[in-house]
Design an enzyme around this catalytic site. Sequence first.
Site, PDB file in Angstrom:
ATOM      1  N   SER A 108      56.569   0.857  12.513  1.00 29.39           N
ATOM      2  CA  SER A 108      56.488   1.424  11.162  1.00 29.39           C
ATOM      3  C   SER A 108      57.530   2.531  10.999  1.00 29.39           C
ATOM      4  O   SER A 108      58.226   2.911  11.937  1.00 29.39           O
ATOM      5  CB  SER A 108      55.089   1.994  10.907  1.00 29.39           C
ATOM      6  OG  SER A 108      54.912   3.204  11.628  1.00 29.39           O
ATOM      7  N   SER A 110      56.875   5.703  10.198  1.00 23.30           N
ATOM      8  CA  SER A 110      56.235   7.022  10.205  1.00 23.30           C
ATOM      9  C   SER A 110      57.005   8.068  10.999  1.00 23.30           C
ATOM     10  O   SER A 110      56.804   9.266  10.805  1.00 23.30           O
ATOM     11  CB  SER A 110      54.808   6.920  10.763  1.00 23.30           C
ATOM     12  OG  SER A 110      54.821   6.638  12.153  1.00 23.30           O
ATOM     13  N   LYS A 165      53.445   9.580  17.521  1.00 22.78           N
ATOM     14  CA  LYS A 165      53.655  10.693  16.590  1.00 22.78           C
ATOM     15  C   LYS A 165      54.210  11.869  17.386  1.00 22.78           C
ATOM     16  O   LYS A 165      54.375  11.807  18.600  1.00 22.78           O
ATOM     17  CB  LYS A 165      52.336  11.129  15.918  1.00 22.78           C
ATOM     18  CG  LYS A 165      51.553  10.013  15.238  1.00 22.78           C
ATOM     19  CD  LYS A 165      52.207   9.501  13.984  1.00 22.78           C
ATOM     20  CE  LYS A 165      51.369   8.382  13.352  1.00 22.78           C
ATOM     21  NZ  LYS A 165      52.053   7.761  12.198  1.00 22.78           N
ATOM     22  N   SER A 268      53.230   8.997   6.682  1.00 24.17           N
ATOM     23  CA  SER A 268      52.672   8.919   8.024  1.00 24.17           C
ATOM     24  C   SER A 268      51.165   9.125   7.981  1.00 24.17           C
ATOM     25  O   SER A 268      50.676  10.128   7.457  1.00 24.17           O
ATOM     26  CB  SER A 268      53.311   9.991   8.927  1.00 24.17           C
ATOM     27  OG  SER A 268      52.681  10.025  10.186  1.00 24.17           O
TER      28      SER A 268
END
Length: 303
Positions: A108, A110, A165, A268
């Site tokens: 993704s 994010s 993350k 995100s």
Amino acid sequence: MNLQAILGNFALILFVLMVGTGIIWFLDVFYLAKQRRVRADTALREFDARNLKLSGEGIKLQESGRAAMQANLLKQPAWIEYSGSFFPVIALVFFLRSFLYEPFKIPSSSMVPTLQIGDLILVNKFTYGIRLPIINKKIVDVNHPQRGDVMVFKYPEDPSLDYIKRVVGVPGDKIVYKNKRLTVNGKGVSYQPLPDYLDEERLSYSKQFSENLLGVDHKILNDEQAPAYVPNPHNFPQRELCGYNDEGFACTVPTGQYFMMGDNRDNSLDSRYWGFVPDQNIVGKAFFVWMNLSNIKRIGSFQ
């Protein structure tokens, strides 16, 4: 664990394959090969006795027949041969990805601009401690995640999924995110504006900044059209440690947990929504892009 989770757990699949092929390999080395040798020796003695008798009767024999017979009797069955060939390879891959480095693919946006969709990254599995594979239980404590680290972890709401993350808060930190600006333990994070970032897939621009997270420089994106508040945060464990308002939120990170945010701040799904990441969910520290089939220039280390 349901079937989908099992199929999605490559480590578990590797472990099962390693155990299965390992059992066959050890069984062959310590038992089946010996049985083949016994049967071969018996058959060869009978062969030699018969040939000796025929030779005494003046019948000429082909010497190659004995060697071919021996090779055939000692030959491993195909299922044992393939298992024995695969076992050391599977065992090596299992060891490397369980205790040293594991590859992941970024699915993704994010973590844009730090990481792009399609980046194939390496994750250091031992920098935060040595963990038993499959159950992810820490057995040797080494280091702890630091603010600014890019970390892979098991998604708290579905541990069969791996998320990536950036660590924004460590245990005990007071995190405030107000009007899209971070404050950690009362100290404001510094921002330097950069040229706007072009999302080539969406054909849209985002505001880009260099964020200094208490000593760690990295790039972030902000979408001017996105609101400052967090829409519909989940009812996660220890949510009482967080407060939400129209300008953002404030959270105190509990012991043994971490607060994570994506660098693409307004695109995100992270700790702002689903809460803290427990230490037992940690997979490792991401540190290197080893391939991106769409952009070979992406290869290299990153912060």
